[in-house]
Design an enzyme around this catalytic site. Sequence first.
Site, mmCIF file in Angstrom:
data_model
loop_
_atom_site.group_PDB
_atom_site.id
_atom_site.type_symbol
_atom_site.label_atom_id
_atom_site.label_comp_id
_atom_site.label_asym_id
_atom_site.label_seq_id
_atom_site.Cartn_x
_atom_site.Cartn_y
_atom_site.Cartn_z
ATOM 1 N N HIS A 205 -4.471 2.511 -6.865
ATOM 2 C CA HIS A 205 -3.892 3.821 -7.148
ATOM 3 C C HIS A 205 -3.293 3.753 -8.558
ATOM 4 O O HIS A 205 -2.806 2.704 -8.974
ATOM 5 C CB HIS A 205 -2.795 4.077 -6.111
ATOM 6 C CG HIS A 205 -2.212 5.448 -6.138
ATOM 7 N ND1 HIS A 205 -1.271 5.832 -7.051
ATOM 8 C CD2 HIS A 205 -2.442 6.524 -5.352
ATOM 9 C CE1 HIS A 205 -0.933 7.090 -6.826
ATOM 10 N NE2 HIS A 205 -1.633 7.543 -5.799
ATOM 11 N N ASP B 298 1.144 -3.118 -2.901
ATOM 12 C CA ASP B 298 1.295 -1.665 -2.807
ATOM 13 C C ASP B 298 1.062 -1.302 -1.344
ATOM 14 O O ASP B 298 -0.075 -1.229 -0.880
ATOM 15 C CB ASP B 298 0.281 -0.987 -3.724
ATOM 16 C CG ASP B 298 0.265 0.529 -3.545
ATOM 17 O OD1 ASP B 298 1.034 1.041 -2.706
ATOM 18 O OD2 ASP B 298 -0.530 1.194 -4.237
ATOM 19 N N GLN C 244 -0.154 2.828 1.708
ATOM 20 C CA GLN C 244 -1.051 3.265 2.776
ATOM 21 C C GLN C 244 -1.063 2.317 3.972
ATOM 22 O O GLN C 244 -1.685 2.632 4.982
ATOM 23 C CB GLN C 244 -2.494 3.423 2.243
ATOM 24 C CG GLN C 244 -2.661 4.507 1.188
ATOM 25 C CD GLN C 244 -2.466 5.923 1.742
ATOM 26 O OE1 GLN C 244 -2.458 6.159 2.947
ATOM 27 N NE2 GLN C 244 -2.309 6.873 0.838
ATOM 28 N N LYS D 185 4.805 9.290 3.358
ATOM 29 C CA LYS D 185 3.487 9.049 3.941
ATOM 30 C C LYS D 185 3.592 8.570 5.394
ATOM 31 O O LYS D 185 2.575 8.379 6.052
ATOM 32 C CB LYS D 185 2.713 8.047 3.095
ATOM 33 C CG LYS D 185 2.279 8.643 1.741
ATOM 34 C CD LYS D 185 1.322 7.738 1.022
ATOM 35 C CE LYS D 185 1.261 8.032 -0.464
ATOM 36 N NZ LYS D 185 0.479 9.233 -0.774
ATOM 37 N N CYS E 166 -6.005 9.935 -7.444
ATOM 38 C CA CYS E 166 -5.255 9.036 -8.338
ATOM 39 C C CYS E 166 -5.927 7.671 -8.454
ATOM 40 O O CYS E 166 -5.252 6.640 -8.541
ATOM 41 C CB CYS E 166 -3.810 8.859 -7.884
ATOM 42 S SG CYS E 166 -2.901 10.400 -7.807
HETATM 43 C C1 LIG Z 1 -2.270 3.415 -2.364
HETATM 44 C C2 LIG Z 1 -1.172 4.248 -2.946
HETATM 45 N N1 LIG Z 1 -0.300 3.699 -3.787
HETATM 46 C C3 LIG Z 1 0.721 4.383 -4.327
HETATM 47 C C4 LIG Z 1 0.907 5.719 -4.044
HETATM 48 C C5 LIG Z 1 2.041 6.448 -4.711
HETATM 49 O O1 LIG Z 1 2.941 6.954 -3.800
HETATM 50 P P1 LIG Z 1 4.075 7.985 -4.243
HETATM 51 O O2 LIG Z 1 3.366 9.106 -4.940
HETATM 52 O O3 LIG Z 1 4.705 8.417 -2.981
HETATM 53 O O4 LIG Z 1 4.999 7.255 -5.154
HETATM 54 C C6 LIG Z 1 0.017 6.345 -3.178
HETATM 55 C C7 LIG Z 1 0.170 7.794 -2.859
HETATM 56 O O5 LIG Z 1 -0.610 8.647 -3.195
HETATM 57 C C8 LIG Z 1 -1.053 5.602 -2.618
HETATM 58 O O6 LIG Z 1 -1.944 6.169 -1.787
#
Ligand SMILES: Cc1ncc(COP(=O)(O)O)c(C=O)c1O
Lengths: 152, 406
Positions: free
Chosen positions: B121, B198, B201, B224, B362
């Site tokens: 991401h 990370d 998910q 999430k 993203c």
């Molecule tokens: C794999 C992953 N990492 C990081 C994020 C970033 O999360 P947040 O936008 O809540 O900071 C997301 C969310 O879209 C994600 O799916």
Amino acid sequence: MELDELYREVILDHNQNPRRHGRLTDPSASQGLYNPTCGDRITVDVQVRDEKVADAAFDGHGCSISTASASMLMDSIVGQPLDEARRTARGFIDFITGRREEPPPGEWDSLAGVRRFASRVKCATLAHNALLQALDELQADPAHPESPPKDD
Amino acid sequence: MATKTIREQYPVLSRQVNGHRLVYLDSAATALKPQSVIDAERAYYEHYTANVHRSVHTLGEEATGAYEAARGRVRSFLNAGADDEIVFTHGATEGLNLVAHGYGGTHLQPGDEIVMTPAEHHSNLVPWQQVAARTGARLRFVELGADGTVSLDAVRAVLSPRTRVVSMFHSSNVLGTVNPIADIAREAHRVGAVMVVDGAQSVPHMPVDVAALDADFLAFSAHKLGGPTGVGALYGKRALLAETAPLYFGGEMIEQVEREHSTFKAPPERFEGGTPHIAGVIGLGAALTFLSEVGMERIYQHDRELAALAYDRLAQVDGIEIYGPDHDRQSLVAFNVKGVHPHDVAQVLDARGIAVRAGHHCCQPLMSWLDVGSTVRASFYLYNEPDDIEALVEGLQHTVRFFHGA
Ligand SMILES: Cc1ncc(COP(=O)(O)O)c(C=O)c1O
């Protein structure tokens, strides 16, 4: 909201058979633009002769709204004097973003449904913004002198 | 709890969208909120609004108590060793930035290497790009397998004595794959690198045990997993948090301030400068309680079953291309409908009350790797049921007819 209010026949047709799709071999100006929300990219080429759009084409991949909108734009500006092409593009952007009520003349009212979907406005105006930037670039280029556009 | 009972806990599920029952298939973007989370946030605003760690009065004590209780809940949910290894953030993005800048920025030297995958991401890629540019460290990317999976061999192939950081997603928000983090962490530690995970998910969808993974840092977002937006947590091993610099300086995080210089509190307060999202943290605690009551193992199985069902059903629809592996999927399916742009697919589905995501999620480098501009993504959570997938399949068949007039 009925889907066919957004996806009128004209739009589906332009999407299936986009007009003037591809690249020009020797454009006077071209401009690529990127839509960061969906990852789509569009390139608009214009060929200018005697202060008129002699030819135009768009390339790239987009949703049906952006493809149809680009296709309509290419079709409508070929043969137009540059300031009229500008007015067409600006007029449509103003219409879609709600700054004016009447669509510019032509097929443009078929995209009126987009006005209700903020998320699709960028798609519908991508080619128009690319065209305006290409024409601005041309104007800044001394090899293609042109009088500055009047604000309307 | 049966799925029906679970669904009753989510007020949004009772609404209609464009004249249809809402079929919410966008939990990977943000999950729906159960009543208990909404009530917990509201209780803070209605009964004990106060700042934390500052006020001696009763409301202040109650607010601080609830805020710190939520920290304890995160600790036990992740099986971390101690409460002070849990830092509240505004989400996974802040957690990953804190590690990249606060730890990477102060430890990386020119020529050091940061290992990640092309499927990260942007929140786990862009911060490291910034830190690499500032420190002279280099990014190294693990080669993905043909179906997008990350193998241990591929990770080993890019690890070197120069590797200082391995930062990777646990579960992919596009491919639905789960990385073997425990094995990757072992390899990372063998070359002396820290393992950053990370967990955005994975934490919502599977039991995550930071001790078993031997993760050095792990970030996730509350929203999430059914908690509020704008809040999340970062787990960090105590010894590493002690060597991490804060991102924000100011109130709450200081110990003593003089005119010319200041000293800072110990972690985790050191990283929580300013008044935090107190109601959000309390809501996060309530969300974890709710998930624990349902049971993470059960949620894990439920989401995997739905993903497998969705894969099988979509694979039967003509003209659908699915991205990622054909088995072992966690909670989502990304795909495209041949000849129809993802935006148009999402628009037609929305007219039938079905919410999916269309875009690059993203993950632009992954989109390039897949050689697509964008995809549609349907993602599932504990409140989804097989009927939702049937609605999706019918919606997609309708989409194909709408655009191709078959
Ligand atoms: C794999 C992953 N990492 C990081 C994020 C970033 O999360 P947040 O936008 O809540 O900071 C997301 C969310 O879209 C994600 O799916």
